[in-house]
Structure formats: C-alpha cells, structure tokens
Design an enzyme around this catalytic site. Structure first.
Site, PDB file in Angstrom:
ATOM      1  N   GLU A 218       0.852  -1.188   0.000  1.00  0.00           N
ATOM      2  CA  GLU A 218       0.000   0.000   0.000  1.00  0.00           C
ATOM      3  C   GLU A 218       0.888   1.238   0.000  1.00  0.00           C
ATOM      4  O   GLU A 218       1.794   1.358   0.821  1.00  0.00           O
ATOM      5  CB  GLU A 218      -0.906  -0.009   1.235  1.00  0.00           C
ATOM      6  CG  GLU A 218      -1.750   1.224   1.431  1.00  0.00           C
ATOM      7  CD  GLU A 218      -2.499   1.198   2.760  1.00  0.00           C
ATOM      8  OE1 GLU A 218      -3.051   2.241   3.133  1.00  0.00           O
ATOM      9  OE2 GLU A 218      -2.513   0.135   3.430  1.00  0.00           O
ATOM     10  N   GLU A 223      -3.035  10.985   2.882  1.00  0.00           N
ATOM     11  CA  GLU A 223      -4.051  10.845   3.917  1.00  0.00           C
ATOM     12  C   GLU A 223      -4.084  12.192   4.611  1.00  0.00           C
ATOM     13  O   GLU A 223      -3.086  12.603   5.213  1.00  0.00           O
ATOM     14  CB  GLU A 223      -3.697   9.729   4.895  1.00  0.00           C
ATOM     15  CG  GLU A 223      -3.802   8.342   4.297  1.00  0.00           C
ATOM     16  CD  GLU A 223      -3.656   7.260   5.348  1.00  0.00           C
ATOM     17  OE1 GLU A 223      -4.684   6.726   5.778  1.00  0.00           O
ATOM     18  OE2 GLU A 223      -2.511   6.969   5.735  1.00  0.00           O
TER      19      GLU A 223
END
EC number: 3.2.1.4
Length: 459
Positions: A218, A223
């Site tokens: 990932e 974010e």
C-alpha cells in the site's frame, strides 16, 4: 416496489447490457460507473486523456437471492444461502449502486466524495465511500509508477479535524479476483487489500470461509484534511506488512506552519500534490531509492518544508519486508488507484492530526462533532495525471519575496513588532484558541467564529 434485478455472481459480465434491458422501468439499479477523465503523460507527447471511471467497493453493495433474502448478515454471510463458494455464487446476486446517494459525483476530471448524505428518515447518514479507478474494459487501471510521478489537484478545505480524504495505491489484482463463481470482479469493486491485512467476507473475490486477512503493498499518497497530511509507504510480504509505515507529515516533522489554512500550503484553497518515485538509474527499470513530495498552488511551485526537499529515502520499519525495494517492485508491476473519505469513531483520527501529528485537539475529530458542525464535509480530487517525472505539471518558480519577509518560516507568523497594527487573517484562517498567538483580526466579510477552546476560524 420490488427490488431491482441485478447481476448474478455466476453470470458473465458481458450479459450486463442484456440484464439491464430486461429490467422493468423504475425498479432497477444498474451499475453505471461515474466517468472520471484522467491523464497519462510523457515528456515527448504531453498528457493524453484516458477513458476511465470509478467503481464503488464490493462490500458497500447489497447481495441477495432470487427472493431478495440478503446473502450477508452482521459479521459475515448467510450460511444457508452461502454454505460454500459454489453455492453462494449460484444463489446470490449483487446490486448496482446509486452513486450520488452514496456520496459520489464526478464532472469531467473532477471527483467529489461526501462523508455524509441526507437520510430519507431525516438528518444525515454516514456513507464514507471507497472507490477504485476503472478502465473502459471493466478492469482496474494498473498504474506503473516506478521511476514515474503522480500528480493531482485536491480541495481539502471542507475536511475538518478527524476527517481523512485519502488517495492511495493498492496492489490489487487487475480483474478484482474474478473467477468462475465471481465473474463480477473489478466491474463491481471486488478484490480490495491493503497493508492493514483486512479480514473481509470476500478475499480477493473468493468467499473467505477461513477468515484470513488479505495483505498487499500500500502506498499512501495522501491521507489528510485541512489541518494535517501524511505520505506513507507500507511494504509487505505475502502474509505480513509494515502496517505503521514510515511516512512524512510536515507538522509531525516540526514544520508546524507549513500546511494548513493560510499557511505555506494554504489548504483553504485547491492545491496540487506531486509525488515522484525516484530510481537509482532514473528510469522505470531501476530500483526505487526515494519518494519525493512536491506542491504547487495557483500554478506556482511551493518550497519544500524540509531543506533539501521532502523526501523519504529510507524506511527502517519496513526492513523486515524489503523496504523501499519491495515498494518499487509493486510500483513496477502495477497498483490500483484508490479514493476514500472516512472518519474514526474510536481514535478520532488523532494519529493523523493531533498531538505530535497535528494541531487538532484530542476530541475535535469525534465524528459526532464533525456531523454537528460540518455535515457537508467532503473532498474534491481532480486533474489526476501520471507519467514521466517532470511531465505532469508546468513548474513555475515562486515570485521573489518582499524585502521584509523570508521565503520560509517554521513558526507561525505574527506581527513584526509589538507596536504594529493588528495583522489580518485570511478567510478560513485560524484567529483564536488556547496557545494561539497569530493574527486575530479577520479579513473583510468574515468574522472570528469559535469552534472549540483550541481553535477559532475566520468564516
């Protein structure tokens, strides 16, 4: 009104058009993917528009049998309808979705995702969509970014403390794990995995009767919200991952006035994020040696937070998983682009934007606070571009600063002398709160509005 006729898990994707045509007017929910134009770029040929769309994750959908009995129950599947994979595939149908009601809208190259949507019973419901980039053939777009870069514009101004607008890469299968019992595959958002090794009812398109986690590499490109953000690679082996990662967060690295409303990267406005995956030989065939974050706003390059650039060149926490070299191999083989918006009922997203990570208090991110004060919270991603390093944006150097200013400061700005007139804070900027010593006079047309003891804002 009867529920809609939907795609059987064992029916070929090519039959979708026939099934839709056979549905009765006003009773069907066909799977119609919202179009989202993206761009693939080269230095020699510029950027070329791609025929792409987005698809909502498999787990957000209703599955039922021919009599409209649900194939899923709290905590798993209906074992009467789904005692095994073959029987489940025979019995169960998966619904298309209403994307607008799920908080998803697109326009050209722009994607808007809402956390909450009005509920039919009044008030709001949390929809928290997760989407994947899909090609024109109903398979995931595989981004091969080793030795390349990814750029996009983002508007995080409506994301308060506790919200997380995410854009990241996951090493999912191109077909979403489609198989003889699940022919819907990527076309219906199947096959999700990440470095948290989630345990899901379906594991890569297959009924997960053994309750195994599904681990994969990932790469968290973004974010963030309007107050803090993080860039984090998470390398994996086949069965375990560096779940914490080794990210870069400007605030957490000591640059506390670099990112936020009115700061160097002004999150009250749309800005551009560029992420470069640098190799040892400068080409996609090389070994990944570093990951660099850059920003632009209003077409102008923004100086990096750190002297020498905002670059991740080592990842000690990932050493057991092959470090950046493992991530480079995943980027070379191809990864799926994921979009999400979510909040956190247990930890209030404190790991992202509170304490050492950001300026938010430990309780601001409580979803009940977000819903009460920001029910329209949303994120907008647009102009997604990938390709050769240096090909996805037009770089313009920042203008020279006034003689009385410096190019970059690691402390929040305040008036230059105690006798100077009060400075003026911009729209959306902070204007008060415990420990705040910056501008307290709001620009014309806005007033300083209390949010909590730690934060007031010009609105």
């Amino acid at each position: 009104m009867a529920p809609s006729v939907t795609l059987p898990l064992t029916t070929a994707i090519l039959a979708i058009a026939r099934l839709v045509a056979a549905q009765q007017p006003g009773t069907s929910t066909p799977e119609v993917h919202p179009k989202l134009t993206t761009y693939k770029c080269t230095k020699s040929g510029g950027c070329v528009a791609q025929d792409t769309s987005v698809v909502l994750d498999w787990n957000y959908r209703w599955m039922h049998d021919a009599n409209y009995n649900s194939c899923t129950v709290n905590g798993g599947v209906n074992t009467t309808l789904c005692p095994d994979e073959a029987t489940c595939g025979k019995n169960c149908f998966i619904e298309g979705v209403d994307y607008a009601a799920s908080g998803v809208t697109t326009s050209g190259s722009s994607l808007t995702m809402n956390q909450y949507m009005p509920s039919s019973s009044g008030g709001y419901s949390s929809v928290s969509p997760r989407l994947y980039l899909l090609d024109s053939d109903g398979e995931y777009v595989m981004l091969k970014l080793n030795g390349q870069e990814l750029s996009f514009d983002v508007d995080l101004s409506a994301l308060p403390c506790g919200e997380n607008g995410s854009l990241y890469l996951s090493q999912m299968d191109e077909n979403g794990g489609a198989n003889q019992y699940n022919t819907a595959g990527a076309n219906y958002g199947s096959g999700y995995c990440d470095a948290q090794c989630p345990v899901q009812t379906w594991r890569n398109g297959t009924l997960n009767t053994s309750h195994q986690g599904f681990c994969c590499n990932e790469m968290d490109i973004l974010e963030g919200n309007s107050r803090a953000n993080a860039l984090t690679p998470h390398s994996c082996t086949a069965t375990a991952c560096d779940s914490a990662g080794c990210g870069f967060n400007p605030y957490g690295s000591g640059y506390k006035s670099y990112y936020g409303p009115g700061d160097t990267v002004d999150t009250s406005k749309t800005f551009t994020i560029i992420t470069q995956f640098n190799t040892d030989n400068g080409s996609p065939s090389g070994n990944l040696v570093s990951i660099t974050r850059k920003y632009q706003q209003n077409g102008v390059d923004i100086p990096s937070a750190q002297p020498g650039g905002d670059t991740i060149s080592s990842c000690p926490s990932a050493s057991a998983y092959g470090g950046l070299a493992t991530m480079g191999k995943a980027l070379s083989s191809g990864m799926v682009l994921v979009f999400s918006i979510w909040n956190d009922n247990s930890q209030y997203m404190n790991w992202l934007d509170s304490g050492n990570a950001g300026p938010c208090s430990s309780t601001e991110g409580n979803p009940s606070n977000i819903l009460a004060n920001n029910p329209n919270t949303h994120v907008v991603f647009s102009n997604i571009r990938w390709g050769d390093i240096g090909s996805t944006t037009n770089s313009t150097a920042p203008p020279p600063p006034p003689a009385s200013s410096t190019t970059f400061s690691t402390t929040r700005r305040s008036s230059t002398t105690s006798s100077s007139p009060s400075c003026t804070q911009t729209h959306w900027g902070q204007c008060g709160g415990i420990g705040y010593s910056g501008c307290k006079t709001c620009t014309s047309g806005t007033t300083c509005q209390y949010s909590n003891d730690y934060y007031s804002q010009c609105l």
